[in-house]
Structures are given as C-alpha cells and as structure tokens.
Design a protein around this motif. Structure first.
Motif: not given
Lengths: 141, 83
Positions: A48-65
């Motif tokens: 989605k346009k408002d999410i793709a380039d904003d890594s703060s809005k994307l989760p981590m799959a592994e080693n989330v911390d």
C-alpha cells in the motif's frame, strides 16, 4: 531461447522477508527470468502506498526485537530497500506484480491506485494457479 | 590468464561496485554489460566475497567469457569479455 519463468507467491508483509524476496528477485532479473509475483494477504498491506516505504510500519518476521539492528546494518552495507530491489528488477527483466483481489480488500485497497506504482494489476487466484503450473521455479515467501 | 596478463588488459568498461554487498555488484555488472559491445572487456571492482563466484558463473551462463580475477589490497577485480 525462451526465458525461464519464476512464480513467486508473496505472502509476507515483513521487512526482513520482503528484503530476502528482493534479493532473490534480483538474482532472477540478472538471469533474465520472467517473473510473476502474486501479492497475497500480508504482502498486500506492505504494497500500500502509505506503508511500502515506511519501515516503521512494517513488522519483522523473525528476531523481532532486533529490527532496528537489522535495518541499521542493511543501511550500513548499502543494501537497497525491498521496494528498490523490486523496482530495479522490473527495470532489468519482465516482472509482473499482481495484487490478489481479496488481499487488497482486507487492507482497504480496492483499486490499483491504492498500491505503489510497481503493482501491475489486481487478479484472482486462478491466475496464480495457472502461472504456478507454467513456471520453472515456484517460491512461497 | 595470469595476474600480469589481467592487469595488462585494455578495459572498455570499469564498474566500481565496492560500495555494495551482494546482489549489488551482480546488478551493476548486468546493467553495465548492456552498454558495451561484443568482444569488449569489462572489469568489476568488488570486495564482496560472494560476488567472486557469482559473476563468473553468471557470465559463463550468459555466454560471456570470464577471463580471471585480479587480487588487489582489500578488493578484487573480475574481468569479463562480452560474448
């Protein structure tokens, strides 16, 4: 000689797996493969346009911390973002990015315009099945 | 080719990919090889260990000739002849 075909079922919406998908996609592009990407449930949110380039809005799959460490390290190594990998692959080879219609709706994306410009169309599942049947390489990420 | 022969080659295109990790050098090599003619020599500068194997394999697969790798201090130069 006809190009080899890759079919990628992209389910993940996490920044680490999307980056891995981008690296694999780069390899396919350099090898002149034709690639069809089917953007499934979680991945549609990332497109989605408002999410793709904003890594703060994307989760981590592994080693989330370790997300911050991961992102800082990629930057230090001068690694492209997942969007940049996808964009460059499209410039090099024949890459088509298809958004799953259901997935789009889940994240309030009804129209192609709701997604980043890299997306080519919105499709149903039978197109994925057909592409998967015809591909030389099938991946699910 | 020997190290001396590699160093003596006349290079038509030089790609400095030392600032990137895999798959950066490969992507840069792919884009650059499209800008030169058949028979031209291209060198790729890299410090990425995976690239040392990646580019020769890719080149041979795509019909380009891998001429060899010259070691420098902290990096290396891969030489290709476009097919």
């Amino acid at each position: 000689m006809e190009n080899k075909k890759m079919c990628l079922a992209l389910f993940t919406g996490s920044v680490d797996k999307l980056t891995a998908a981008g690296v694999i996609l780069s390899g396919a592009a350099v090898d002149d493969m034709d690639v069809d990407i089917y953007v499934l449930l979680q991945a549609a949110r990332a497109f989605k346009k408002d999410i793709a380039d904003d890594s703060s809005k994307l989760p981590m799959a592994e080693n989330v911390d370790l997300k911050e460490e991961f992102l800082v390290s990629l930057k230090k190594l001068n690694v492209k973002t997942w969007v940049e990998f996808f964009k460059e692959a499209k410039e090099i080879t024949n890459v088509k990015i298809h958004i799953c219609g259901l997935a789009g709706k889940v994240w309030d994306g009804e129209k192609l315009d709701d997604f980043i410009d890299l997306a080519d169309d919105i499709v149903g599942i039978s197109e994925y099945i057909t592409a998967a049947q015809e591909a030389d390489v099938n991946l699910f990420i | 080719m020997t190290q001396e022969e590699l160093q003596a080659l006349t290079v038509n295109k030089s790609v400095d990919a030392r600032g990137t990790a895999c798959p950066g050098p490969l992507l840069e090599a792919k884009k650059a090889i499209g800008t030169i003619g058949s028979g031209d020599i291209m060198e790729i500068l890299s410090a990425d260990e995976g690239t040392k194997r990646d580019i020769p394999k890719w080149a041979n697969k795509k019909g380009h000739e891998y001429l060899g790798t010259a070691e420098e201090s902290g990096y290396f130069k891969i030489y290709l002849k476009k097919g």
